[in-house]
Design a protein around this motif. Structure first.
Motif, short mmCIF file in Angstrom:
data_model
loop_
_atom_site.label_atom_id
_atom_site.label_comp_id
_atom_site.label_asym_id
_atom_site.label_seq_id
_atom_site.Cartn_x
_atom_site.Cartn_y
_atom_site.Cartn_z
N ARG A 40 0.87 -1.15 -0.08
CA ARG A 40 0.13 0.00 -0.17
C ARG A 40 0.99 1.18 0.10
N PHE A 41 0.30 2.29 -0.60
CA PHE A 41 1.19 3.57 -0.80
C PHE A 41 1.01 4.43 0.57
N LEU A 42 1.47 5.61 0.68
CA LEU A 42 1.37 6.43 2.05
C LEU A 42 -0.02 6.82 2.06
N ASP A 43 -0.92 6.82 1.06
CA ASP A 43 -2.60 7.12 1.16
C ASP A 43 -3.29 6.04 1.73
N GLY A 44 -2.65 4.90 1.80
CA GLY A 44 -3.39 3.70 2.35
C GLY A 44 -3.98 2.82 1.31
N GLN A 45 -4.09 3.12 0.04
CA GLN A 45 -4.69 2.60 -0.95
C GLN A 45 -3.45 1.74 -1.73
N PRO A 46 -3.86 0.65 -2.50
CA PRO A 46 -3.06 -0.36 -2.91
C PRO A 46 -1.92 0.54 -4.02
N LEU A 47 -0.86 0.23 -3.99
CA LEU A 47 0.23 0.59 -4.75
C LEU A 47 -0.32 0.71 -6.14
N LEU A 48 -0.79 -0.71 -6.60
CA LEU A 48 -1.24 -0.74 -7.96
C LEU A 48 -2.66 -1.48 -8.08
N GLY A 49 -2.64 -2.54 -7.43
CA GLY A 49 -3.76 -3.34 -7.34
C GLY A 49 -3.53 -4.81 -7.84
N PRO A 50 -4.38 -5.75 -7.61
CA PRO A 50 -4.14 -6.99 -7.86
C PRO A 50 -4.37 -7.39 -9.37
N ALA A 51 -4.70 -6.59 -10.18
CA ALA A 51 -4.74 -6.78 -11.57
C ALA A 51 -3.43 -6.58 -12.43
N SER A 93 -2.12 2.73 -13.53
CA SER A 93 -2.77 2.15 -12.24
C SER A 93 -2.38 2.89 -11.22
N PHE A 94 -1.13 3.23 -11.01
CA PHE A 94 -0.75 4.08 -9.75
C PHE A 94 -1.53 5.24 -9.79
N VAL A 95 -1.66 6.06 -10.80
CA VAL A 95 -2.45 7.10 -10.69
C VAL A 95 -3.96 7.01 -10.44
N LYS A 96 -4.49 5.94 -10.86
CA LYS A 96 -6.01 5.87 -10.83
C LYS A 96 -6.14 5.29 -9.28
N ARG A 97 -5.20 4.79 -8.54
CA ARG A 97 -5.44 4.43 -7.23
C ARG A 97 -5.16 5.60 -6.29
N ARG A 98 -4.29 6.52 -6.89
CA ARG A 98 -4.35 7.79 -5.91
C ARG A 98 -5.65 8.74 -6.16
N LEU A 99 -6.27 8.52 -7.34
CA LEU A 99 -7.50 9.39 -7.54
C LEU A 99 -8.63 8.41 -6.85
N GLY A 100 -8.38 7.56 -6.45
CA GLY A 100 -9.65 6.65 -5.78
C GLY A 100 -10.24 5.76 -6.56
N PHE A 101 -10.06 5.45 -7.83
CA PHE A 101 -10.51 4.41 -8.82
C PHE A 101 -10.17 3.15 -8.21
N PRO A 102 -11.17 2.37 -8.32
CA PRO A 102 -10.94 0.90 -7.77
C PRO A 102 -10.25 0.23 -8.69
N SER A 103 -9.58 -0.79 -8.55
CA SER A 103 -8.67 -1.78 -9.41
C SER A 103 -9.82 -2.22 -10.76
N SER A 104 -9.27 -2.06 -11.82
CA SER A 104 -9.79 -2.68 -13.20
C SER A 104 -10.96 -1.85 -13.55
N SER A 105 -11.24 -0.48 -12.83
CA SER A 105 -11.97 0.54 -13.27
C SER A 105 -11.58 1.06 -14.51
N ARG A 106 -12.34 1.89 -15.01
CA ARG A 106 -12.22 2.66 -16.45
C ARG A 106 -12.02 4.03 -16.12
#
Length: 162
Positions: A40-51, A93-106
């Motif tokens: 997980r990154f500093l924001d608590g979200q996954p770094l990249l995600g499982p996909a 993926s890294f940017v999307k996690r920082r923006l709060g998008f879930p893994s595999s989201s569009r």
């Protein structure tokens, strides 16, 4: 501008970016270890995600290296394109996690531009690409991937139509 070169580059980008999707469909969960190892990154979200898996990275590099000579490029150019396409995908993926998008989201644009632009810039020198060719191929990839993704969904290769 060389239309044949543009088409060949577009096809190679499609191979590199499609290989992980086909690999997931064919292999399921086998060899699908996440690149980030669940970190997980500093924001608590996954770094990249499982996909984002090592299997997908390897398949992209190998598929692009294998197909490159069939499209008139040296294998090492294909491998480089595949590696940088996946680097662009990981960046997205890294940017999307920082923006709060879930893994595999569009995220249109963010899902396509880095995974097309980064590899094209990486091979620009050895492949003798001009700025115009890079912009055209990246644009075609952006729009073409939307249609191709829908087709892959209809053929039951993708789980979602995006």
């Amino acid at each position: 501008m060389d239309g044949a070169l543009i088409l060949r580059l577009l096809l190679l980008l499609i191979v590199a970016n499609g290989a992980p999707v086909l690999g997931k469909r064919l292999l399921g969960g086998a060899f699908a270890q996440p690149v980030d190892g669940g970190a997980r990154f500093l924001d608590g979200q996954p770094l990249l995600g499982p996909a984002k898996t090592w299997r997908g990275l390897l398949l992209a590099v190998l598929a692009a290296a294998f197909c490159a000579p069939l499209l008139g490029f040296p294998a090492h150019i294909g491998a480089m394109l595949g590696a940088f396409a996946m680097a662009g995908d990981l960046f997205s993926s890294f940017v999307k996690r920082r923006l709060g998008f879930p893994s595999s989201s569009r995220a249109p644009g963010l899902d396509q531009i880095p995974e097309a632009l980064l590899p094209l810039l990486a091979i620009a020198g050895p492949a003798r690409l001009g700025a115009g060719e890079i912009v055209i191929v990246a644009g075609l990839f952006f729009f073409g991937s939307q249609a191709l993704s829908r087709l892959m969904f209809d053929l039951r290769v993708r789980e979602r139509p995006f």
